[in-house]
Write a protein that holds these residues in place. Structure first.
Motif, PDB file in Angstrom:
ATOM      1  N   VAL A 515       0.358  -0.943  -0.398  1.00  0.00           N
ATOM      2  CA  VAL A 515      -0.237  -0.234   0.333  1.00  0.00           C
ATOM      3  C   VAL A 515       0.764   1.262   0.208  1.00  0.00           C
ATOM      4  N   ALA A 516       2.139   0.908   1.169  1.00  0.00           N
ATOM      5  CA  ALA A 516       3.121   2.314   0.775  1.00  0.00           C
ATOM      6  C   ALA A 516       3.907   2.603  -0.890  1.00  0.00           C
ATOM      7  N   GLU A 517       3.416   1.517  -1.177  1.00  0.00           N
ATOM      8  CA  GLU A 517       4.522   1.544  -2.572  1.00  0.00           C
ATOM      9  C   GLU A 517       3.483   2.370  -3.441  1.00  0.00           C
ATOM     10  N   SER A 518       1.780   1.920  -3.114  1.00  0.00           N
ATOM     11  CA  SER A 518       0.891   2.344  -4.328  1.00  0.00           C
ATOM     12  C   SER A 518       1.109   4.195  -4.196  1.00  0.00           C
ATOM     13  N   LEU A 519       0.541   4.474  -3.200  1.00  0.00           N
ATOM     14  CA  LEU A 519       1.024   5.696  -2.456  1.00  0.00           C
ATOM     15  C   LEU A 519       2.349   6.249  -3.100  1.00  0.00           C
ATOM     16  N   THR A 520       3.550   6.222  -3.258  1.00  0.00           N
ATOM     17  CA  THR A 520       4.674   6.827  -3.007  1.00  0.00           C
ATOM     18  C   THR A 520       5.328   6.756  -4.871  1.00  0.00           C
ATOM     19  N   GLY A 523       3.660   9.075  -5.971  1.00  0.00           N
ATOM     20  CA  GLY A 523       3.532  10.808  -5.816  1.00  0.00           C
ATOM     21  C   GLY A 523       3.296  11.292  -4.478  1.00  0.00           C
ATOM     22  N   LEU A 524       2.431  10.440  -3.505  1.00  0.00           N
ATOM     23  CA  LEU A 524       1.823  10.717  -2.880  1.00  0.00           C
ATOM     24  C   LEU A 524       2.249  10.167  -1.277  1.00  0.00           C
ATOM     25  N   PRO A 525       2.197  11.841  -0.329  1.00  0.00           N
ATOM     26  CA  PRO A 525       3.806  11.216   0.899  1.00  0.00           C
ATOM     27  C   PRO A 525       2.445   9.983   2.044  1.00  0.00           C
TER      28      PRO A 525
END
Length: 831
Positions: A515-520, A523-525
């Motif tokens: 999930v963190a990878e999907s956000l980054t 370009g989302l923090p």
């Protein structure tokens, strides 16, 4: 005589009647609405629940709970939870409430669908029923599909209504109904998922539900389950709308209070003008009682007529309330008209007109025949004891009436006390203004300016009455405006890059990195990565929770005995928290005693203080803790707040799931993110805080509309009072203006004198009203809403000049007859 005199003074008495009509209309409309609301809740009690009683549990029922449930033979059951749903047709996603139903629910009321037939066939056909508004929003129709978790189902029809739901709840999480047997295939009921199991029962009318609840509920609560009957549920619903009713009653009381001011001021001026005529009557042999009864009958008759007209208007107005509050009601409100509020309205019109007119009416008893020759305005004054007695009767009336409306003696006393303080302040300011002008009179000013200032303290001045009327009306309107700003400020969601506006819930341990990878990748923090651990209280202060349940004298609140707490661990406070007791512990080492931080509301409800022990059941493992600190938490802020926070070094190895938060710039990016996450991780729940904020703002706008609608009564009544007070002074100013014209004053000078006088009155009254509103709103912000108060400039730039201009226009309209006619003609007409 009463009839003849009323015909001759009909214009002034019509303004007096208007004050009664508006106040009574507000009270009657609101009383009828409150009565209809209570009757509808009572009559539709079974329809609101859809069953006679329900057993519910926030987890899979224990063996003992299941045995009780089965012994009562449920007629239907469901599991419901909140999740994300996707529409493959257009890649749309939405937070929904999934209800997995089995059985013939509802037993009362109807599950209304389009087409109607699918309400009874969807379980057999194995399809989904989707909220009608949601289908319109995403442009889907029967035959299209919906994806819930790992399961894709055909949409069989639209849900138009189901017992117990309201437009508000549907807007937050629209309902999607599917067969219960398909819930497992969604793969959404994982560790940490918020879910509820409900079992619905239909019984005969001979079953004593209160006795059933009394016997079964304690047993179920020991197993972390509960039982609700349709009667107890409707009592809760009724209490939920009590605050709405109390607010409306308060607004009605304010309108009525302004009407009473209008009565008192109008009759005060009206009777003062009649004193010479009363003296003439006494010269001709009329007794005290005769002169008193003439005007008492006149005022009482106007009060009855005004009360009747106001009641009829109120009956019409109350039809608007179901429309205004439809989104908050889980049922369709049926309006019926009862005679009681109408009769009360008529009697109220009589009592309020006579009581608030009593003081000037009593003056007629003390008029001497010699007053025909006297010009002293204080020649006929009632004794001080009589005035105090009348004031006491007025306060008792206001207290009893507010007690009837609010049904709470303390609130009634506070409100009447606050009203008296407001009146006293406004009256004191007006009297102080008069004395100040007298003492520091600007003798070097121009003739017109000096003459206008003289009118503020000369005989027959209306400075006190007008300042009180203008000030109170401005005070009420400004307070409502400031309060609305405070309420809206409590729901504001910042849009800066530092503030989260997307929250992703229920992230399992093996999904965190993905999930963190999907956000980054977008370009989302990742603004927050919050671990959540579920647990229950096992004992509080050394007493087992089961023992507390059985102790009827325990002061521990019942909600936390069955509550599944979602706790977290971290080493610092958040901006929404403030330490008020104890010491914050950021991290613990191995084998150190576990200290926790709890919120102030939990400390109050559990009767806990710093140093008290609490034993938790963490997924079957007992953990001893001690309260190390107590925090004040601002629950109004739209972020994740916790009642219980552990320090680091304690829960890292406990079964847990995570919550991420991020910031998305626009709606398109938010929608794309939701589609991506739901496709990859069907079990996660995504909350778009901007949508929540928009919904809350819409609701607050509706509430503000109701507030403004009720304020309309107060504003309109205040304007009528203002018009009445200023217009009745017309007859006192005519002779003075005619005398000025006879002495050579020009129309321009008379206009300037009148304009200056009413500008002074308008500015003083409205300015004091706004300043009092600032003080009251500051108190509301600090002590009720606990929010910083940033006053709006609107009352100063709109209300202040607007009300002043209104007073000026009414004042100038008073002397138009003087300006258009010759002095002799005006004197003849006035005579």
């Amino acid at each position: 005589m009463a009839w003849r005199d009323a015909k001759a003074s009909k214009v002034r008495l019509l303004l007096f009647m208007a004050s009664i009509i508006l106040g009574i209309a507000a009270v009657v409309s609101i009383q009828l609405f409150s009565s209809n609301l209570k009757d509808n809740i009572q009559n539709q009690s079974k329809t609101l629940m859809g069953a006679d009683f329900i057993i519910d549990s926030k987890q899979v029922p224990t063996k003992r709970a299941q045995a009780i449930i089965d012994s009562l033979q449920p007629d239907a059951h469901e599991v419901n939870f909140v999740s994300m749903a996707a529409f493959p047709k257009n890649d749309g996603t939405k937070l929904v409430q999934v209800r997995g139903l089995e059985g013939d629910f509802p037993f009362y009321g109807e599950l209304e669908t389009e087409p109607a037939a699918v309400a009874t066939t969807y379980q057999e056909l194995g399809g989904a029923l989707v909220d009608a508004t949601l289908m319109l929003q995403f442009k889907v129709k029967p035959g299209d599909s919906i994806k819930i978790g790992e399961l894709t189902l055909p949409i069989l029809g639209a849900v138009k209504s189901i017992p117990g739901s309201s437009a508000f709840s549907s807007a937050v999480a629209p309902v999607v109904i599917i067969p219960n047997r398909l819930i497992e295939a969604t793969a959404l009921l994982q560790f940490g998922s918020r879910k509820e199991y409900q079992y619905f029962y239909k019984v005969s009318d001979t079953v004593n539900l209160s006795l059933l609840q009394e016997k079964i509920r304690p047993k179920l609560r020991k197993e972390n389950a509960d039982l609700d009957t349709h009667t107890s549920t409707t009592e809760r619903i009724g209490r939920r709308y009590d605050n709405v009713g109390k607010f409306l009653n308060l607004a009605a009381f304010i309108a009525l209070l302004l009407g009473c001011i209008g009565i008192a001021s109008s009759v005060h001026i009206y009777i003062k003008e009649k004193l010479r005529a009363i003296a003439i009557l006494k010269c001709m042999g009329a007794s005290r009682l005769h002169s008193f009864l003439i005007f008492l009958v006149q005022i009482a008759g106007i009060g009855i007529v005004g009360g009747l007209i106001g009641s009829l208007i109120g009956v019409g107005i109350q039809e608007l309330f179901p429309y205004l509050l439809k989104d908050f009601l889980p049922f369709t409100l049926e309006i019926t008209v009862s005679a009681q509020p109408i009769i009360i309205g008529i009697l109220l019109g009589l009592f309020m007109s006579v009581l608030f007119a009593l003081l000037p009416l009593l003056r007629t008893l003390y008029v001497s025949p010699l007053d025909v020759l006297r010009v002293d305005e204080k020649a006929s004054q009632e004794p001080l004891q009589i005035r105090l007695l009348v004031f006491g009767a007025i306060l008792v009336f206001l207290f009893l009436f507010s007690l009837w409306l609010l049904e709470d003696a303390r609130y009634a006393a506070f409100f009447v006390g606050g009203t008296v303080i407001t009146f006293v302040v406004l009256g004191a300011v007006a009297l102080g203004f008069i004395k100040t002008i007298k003492r520091f009179f600007p003798r070097h000013w121009s003739f017109t300016a000096r003459q206008s200032l003289l009118n503020l303290f000369r005989p027959n001045n209306q400075t006190v009455v007008l300042v009180v009327a203008i000030g109170l009306g401005t005070f009420l309107v400004s307070t409502l405006y400031f309060t609305k700003d405070i309420l809206l400020a409590k729901t504001e969601v910042g849009q800066s890059a530092d503030n989260a506006n997307i929250i992703v819930l229920d992230i399992q341990p093996d999904q965190r990195d993905l999930v963190a990878e999907s956000l980054t990748n977008r370009g989302l923090p990742v603004l927050n990565n919050i671990p959540l651990v579920t647990m229950r209280m096992h004992s509080i202060n050394g007493t087992l929770v089961n023992e507390i349940r059985q102790d009827s004298t325990s002061e521990v609140r019942g909600w936390l005995l069955n509550h599944e707490f979602r706790t977290t661990y971290r080493d610092e406070l958040t901006p929404s928290e403030k330490l008020i007791e104890g010491a914050w512990t950021p991290e613990l080492k191995v084998d150190e005693p576990v200290v926790i931080s709890i919120s102030d509301n939990l400390a109050s409800d559990a009767k806990l203080s710093v140093g008290d022990p609490v034993l938790f059941n963490v997924q079957g493992v007992l953990m001893e803790t001690t309260v190390g600190s107590i925090r004040q938490v601002d629950w109004a802020q739209m972020q994740l707040n916790f009642t219980i926070v552990f320090p680091k070094g304690v829960l890292e190895q406990a079964p847990q799931f995570n919550v991420f938060s991020t910031n998305v710039v626009d709606e398109e990016s938010a929608a794309a993110l939701q589609r991506d996450l739901v496709a990859k991780f069907p079990n996660v729940t995504i909350i778009d805080l901007r949508q929540v904020y928009s919904l809350v703002e819409d609701i607050l706008n509706q509430v503000s509309w109701v507030i403004n609608f009720m304020a309309f009564f107060s504003i309109l009544t205040g304007i009528i009072v203002l018009i009445g007070s200023v217009r009745t002074s017309k007859y006192q100013r005519i002779n003075e203006s005619v005398l000025l014209r006879t002495l050579g004053a020009k129309n321009k000078q008379i206009l300037q004198i009148t304009a200056f006088e009413y500008v002074f009155l308008g500015l003083l009254g409205s300015l004091i009203g706004i300043l009092l509103a600032l003080i009251s709103s500051l108190c509301l912000a600090l002590f009720v809403f606990k929010e910083p108060f940033i006053p709006s400039l609107i009352p100063f730039v709109v209300f202040l000049p607007g009300i002043t201009l209104l007073v000026l226009l009414i004042g100038l309209s008073n002397i138009q007859s003087v300006l258009r006619s010759s002095p002799l003609e005006v004197l003849r007409r006035a005579g």
